[in-house]
Design a protein around this motif. Structure first.
Motif, PDB file in Angstrom:
ATOM      1  N   HIS A 150       0.816  -1.230   0.000  1.00 58.08           N
ATOM      2  CA  HIS A 150       0.000   0.000   0.000  1.00 58.08           C
ATOM      3  C   HIS A 150       0.844   1.271   0.000  1.00 58.08           C
ATOM      4  O   HIS A 150       0.509   2.260   0.656  1.00 58.08           O
ATOM      5  N   PHE A 151       1.956   1.247  -0.743  1.00 57.90           N
ATOM      6  CA  PHE A 151       2.753   2.449  -0.916  1.00 57.90           C
ATOM      7  C   PHE A 151       2.209   3.323  -2.055  1.00 57.90           C
ATOM      8  O   PHE A 151       2.630   4.469  -2.209  1.00 57.90           O
ATOM      9  N   SER A 152       1.306   2.778  -2.825  1.00 57.45           N
ATOM     10  CA  SER A 152       0.804   3.482  -3.994  1.00 57.45           C
ATOM     11  C   SER A 152      -0.344   4.418  -3.633  1.00 57.45           C
ATOM     12  O   SER A 152      -1.186   4.101  -2.786  1.00 57.45           O
ATOM     13  N   ALA A 153      -0.373   5.575  -4.308  1.00 50.89           N
ATOM     14  CA  ALA A 153      -1.482   6.522  -4.112  1.00 50.89           C
ATOM     15  C   ALA A 153      -2.774   6.015  -4.733  1.00 50.89           C
ATOM     16  O   ALA A 153      -3.853   6.485  -4.396  1.00 50.89           O
ATOM     17  N   SER A 154      -2.669   5.060  -5.648  1.00 50.19           N
ATOM     18  CA  SER A 154      -3.846   4.455  -6.270  1.00 50.19           C
ATOM     19  C   SER A 154      -3.515   3.009  -6.604  1.00 50.19           C
ATOM     20  O   SER A 154      -2.842   2.735  -7.607  1.00 50.19           O
ATOM     21  N   ALA A 155      -3.985   2.095  -5.768  1.00 47.83           N
ATOM     22  CA  ALA A 155      -3.687   0.685  -5.977  1.00 47.83           C
ATOM     23  C   ALA A 155      -4.239   0.202  -7.322  1.00 47.83           C
ATOM     24  O   ALA A 155      -3.625  -0.637  -7.995  1.00 47.83           O
ATOM     25  N   HIS A 156      -5.379   0.742  -7.718  1.00 38.29           N
ATOM     26  CA  HIS A 156      -5.997   0.333  -8.989  1.00 38.29           C
ATOM     27  C   HIS A 156      -5.103   0.703 -10.175  1.00 38.29           C
ATOM     28  O   HIS A 156      -4.830  -0.142 -11.042  1.00 38.29           O
ATOM     29  N   ASP A 157      -4.625   1.949 -10.222  1.00 36.84           N
ATOM     30  CA  ASP A 157      -3.779   2.380 -11.336  1.00 36.84           C
ATOM     31  C   ASP A 157      -2.453   1.626 -11.360  1.00 36.84           C
ATOM     32  O   ASP A 157      -1.949   1.279 -12.437  1.00 36.84           O
ATOM     33  N   THR A 158      -1.895   1.375 -10.185  1.00 37.67           N
ATOM     34  CA  THR A 158      -0.641   0.627 -10.129  1.00 37.67           C
ATOM     35  C   THR A 158      -0.836  -0.801 -10.610  1.00 37.67           C
ATOM     36  O   THR A 158       0.007  -1.348 -11.338  1.00 37.67           O
ATOM     37  N   ARG A 159      -1.954  -1.411 -10.252  1.00 44.67           N
ATOM     38  CA  ARG A 159      -2.225  -2.774 -10.707  1.00 44.67           C
ATOM     39  C   ARG A 159      -2.331  -2.830 -12.232  1.00 44.67           C
ATOM     40  O   ARG A 159      -1.829  -3.761 -12.870  1.00 44.67           O
ATOM     41  N   LEU A 160      -2.971  -1.828 -12.830  1.00 43.32           N
ATOM     42  CA  LEU A 160      -3.087  -1.802 -14.283  1.00 43.32           C
ATOM     43  C   LEU A 160      -1.717  -1.709 -14.944  1.00 43.32           C
ATOM     44  O   LEU A 160      -1.451  -2.377 -15.961  1.00 43.32           O
ATOM     45  N   GLN A 161      -0.838  -0.899 -14.379  1.00 44.72           N
ATOM     46  CA  GLN A 161       0.501  -0.768 -14.950  1.00 44.72           C
ATOM     47  C   GLN A 161       1.342  -2.020 -14.719  1.00 44.72           C
ATOM     48  O   GLN A 161       2.186  -2.370 -15.554  1.00 44.72           O
ATOM     49  N   ILE A 162       1.110  -2.691 -13.597  1.00 38.73           N
ATOM     50  CA  ILE A 162       1.804  -3.951 -13.336  1.00 38.73           C
ATOM     51  C   ILE A 162       1.428  -4.979 -14.401  1.00 38.73           C
ATOM     52  O   ILE A 162       2.283  -5.722 -14.917  1.00 38.73           O
ATOM     53  N   GLN A 163       0.147  -5.034 -14.762  1.00 35.83           N
ATOM     54  CA  GLN A 163      -0.302  -5.975 -15.778  1.00 35.83           C
ATOM     55  C   GLN A 163       0.362  -5.696 -17.119  1.00 35.83           C
ATOM     56  O   GLN A 163       0.794  -6.617 -17.825  1.00 35.83           O
ATOM     57  N   LEU A 164       0.455  -4.405 -17.490  1.00 37.11           N
ATOM     58  CA  LEU A 164       1.112  -4.055 -18.752  1.00 37.11           C
ATOM     59  C   LEU A 164       2.596  -4.396 -18.726  1.00 37.11           C
ATOM     60  O   LEU A 164       3.146  -4.921 -19.700  1.00 37.11           O
ATOM     61  N   LEU A 165       3.253  -4.094 -17.614  1.00 35.14           N
ATOM     62  CA  LEU A 165       4.681  -4.390 -17.497  1.00 35.14           C
ATOM     63  C   LEU A 165       4.918  -5.894 -17.536  1.00 35.14           C
ATOM     64  O   LEU A 165       5.867  -6.367 -18.189  1.00 35.14           O
ATOM     65  N   LEU A 166       4.064  -6.657 -16.885  1.00 34.25           N
ATOM     66  CA  LEU A 166       4.186  -8.113 -16.915  1.00 34.25           C
ATOM     67  C   LEU A 166       4.005  -8.641 -18.333  1.00 34.25           C
ATOM     68  O   LEU A 166       4.715  -9.562 -18.769  1.00 34.25           O
ATOM     69  N   ALA A 167       3.048  -8.061 -19.070  1.00 35.60           N
ATOM     70  CA  ALA A 167       2.832  -8.476 -20.466  1.00 35.60           C
ATOM     71  C   ALA A 167       4.083  -8.220 -21.300  1.00 35.60           C
ATOM     72  O   ALA A 167       4.491  -9.067 -22.115  1.00 35.60           O
ATOM     73  N   ASP A 168       4.716  -7.053 -21.113  1.00 33.93           N
ATOM     74  CA  ASP A 168       5.941  -6.746 -21.852  1.00 33.93           C
ATOM     75  C   ASP A 168       7.062  -7.726 -21.498  1.00 33.93           C
ATOM     76  O   ASP A 168       7.827  -8.167 -22.366  1.00 33.93           O
ATOM     77  N   ILE A 169       7.165  -8.071 -20.218  1.00 34.67           N
ATOM     78  CA  ILE A 169       8.202  -9.006 -19.786  1.00 34.67           C
ATOM     79  C   ILE A 169       7.973 -10.386 -20.397  1.00 34.67           C
ATOM     80  O   ILE A 169       8.912 -11.036 -20.881  1.00 34.67           O
TER      81      ILE A 169
END
Length: 423
Positions: free
Chosen positions: A76-95
């Motif tokens: 819970h270091f993120s100001a928006s857990a929802h937005d961070t989760r969306l970016q995590i999904q994109l980064l994981l897809a790129d990886i």
């Protein structure tokens, strides 16, 4: 493996044609496609008892960045857990796609087909952009309304993002021409694949794109000077640039000047850009270690904004500062690690290259990445998923080991030509 290569190329095409894959539905397609391709590779590896697993050098810093983002989300270091989760999904897809690409693109012939794919994609997308520029009716693809405005070129809502795409594809054809690594019977075709994207880049009137292309040309010239090569082959590069200039002149220099002038008022002003950079730096100073959370700049920026103009700031127009603000020093070190691997591993590959194909295309990939990263100083192309995916693939090409085919597979009559020509 051919199915994997086709799948990766198909996702690149989708990412570009879907306006850079910036919308949620496009995110979903990229992520699902990455998952399916990874599953297909796993099934293939299991069935064939694949013994050798290739780990691309760039995977480690990207995986470290993913761990930083996961830490922000989980703790819970993120100001928006929802937005961070969306970016995590994109980064994981790129990886996942980078991992699959490392398994699918190994040999000389694998990369040869990829190079032709990139050149062809750059040509057709640029040609579409030119046609749209000449017949623009205010809609994307001549039928889709732009609900939030924009300055489009080709399939992109923002002309600067088309420029980011062009920066990645132009060196793939330009560098071999300048190095003299194109067979005579294919010189016209490869030149056409270079001229049209260069002309489209100029017509897009993207200042950052044109400057970044100038950096690419400068890097190429420095490389030639250091290697003491060039001579008549430099005429090929000069001829391509001249043809691109003539094409732009034929389409109308006056229209281009007017386009530069008219679009100045529609873009973020230089004063606003400077203000956003300073405000983003203050966000980083207040969250120096772990940042505000990947993908959260739009959420936290209003509290730091000093030059309000009534518009929502979703990106800083500087990928590096935005990365520091969102991921702190932890993410910044991962990004520095990535850039270090990209530079040093690519230079090492170039010094060890044993064939004309590997040296010329890996140099073109490095030049493309350097131009793209230069543009990131004044824009946010790394936040355009379609462009980011193509950038990661080009970075992988610059740093990977290209395997030469066994000598027995090369016809004796074609060995010399194989060593000196790539197209």
């Amino acid at each position: 493996m051919k199915l994997l290569r086709v799948g990766i190329c198909a996702l690149v095409v989708f990412g570009v044609l879907s306006h850079g894959a910036v919308e949620d539905w496009a995110h979903a397609v990229l992520e699902i496609g990455a998952g399916f391709l990874f599953l297909a590779w796993a099934v293939h590896a299991y069935r064939t008892q694949e013994q050798q697993l290739i780990v691309a050098p760039l995977l480690l810093p990207l995986a470290a960045l993913l761990l930083v983002a996961l830490g922000q989300w989980v703790f819970h270091f993120s100001a928006s857990a929802h937005d961070t989760r969306l970016q995590i999904q994109l980064l994981l897809a790129d990886i996942l796609l980078l991992f699959v690409a490392a398994q699918a693109f190994r040999t000389l012939e694998d990369w040869r087909s990829f190079i032709w794919f990139v050149m062809s994609l750059g040509f057709f997308v640029s040609l579409f952009g030119i046609l749209q520029h000449l017949t623009f009716n205010g809609k994307l693809y001549w039928f889709r309304e732009m609900r939030f405005g924009g300055i489009p070129f080709g399939p992109y809502v923002n002309r600067n993002h088309f420029a980011g795409f062009a920066e990645l594809v132009i060196p793939v054809s330009l560098v071999p021409l300048v190095l003299g690594k194109v067979r005579r019977e294919r010189w016209f075709l490869v030149s056409l694949f270079a001229v049209v994207p260069i002309g489209a880049l100029v017509l897009s009137a993207s200042r950052g794109g044109i400057v970044s292309f100038g950096v690419e040309v400068g890097v190429l010239i420095i490389w030639l000077l250091l290697r003491r090569t060039g001579g008549k082959h430099l005429l090929s590069g000069g001829a391509v640039l001249l043809l691109a200039f003539l094409m732009v002149s034929w389409l109308g220099v006056q229209q281009l000047v007017e386009r530069f002038s008219s679009l100045q008022s529609l873009e973020v002003t230089s004063g606003k850009r400077a203000s956003m950079r300073a405000d983003t730096w203050r966000v980083f100073l207040d969250h120096p270690w772990m940042g505000t959370g990947l993908g959260t700049l739009q959420i936290v920026f209003p509290a730091y904004e000093t030059l309000y103009d009534g518009k929502i700031v979703n990106h800083t127009h500087n990928d590096y500062l935005e990365g520091l603000a969102e991921t702190g020093l932890a993410g910044g070190l991962c990004c520095a690690w990535f850039l270090g691997v990209l530079l040093f591993d690519s230079l090492r590959r170039l010094s060890q290259a044993v064939g004309a194909f590997s040296s010329s295309v890996q140099l073109s990939a490095l030049v493309a990445c350097l131009g793209f990263l230069t543009h990131s100083l004044v824009d946010f192309n790394l936040h355009i998923p379609g462009n980011a995916l193509l950038f990661f693939l080009m970075a992988n090409l610059a740093t990977t080991e290209i395997r030469q085919p066994p000598t027995s597979q090369i016809p004796k009559s074609g060995k010399a030509r194989h060593r000196h020509r790539i197209q």
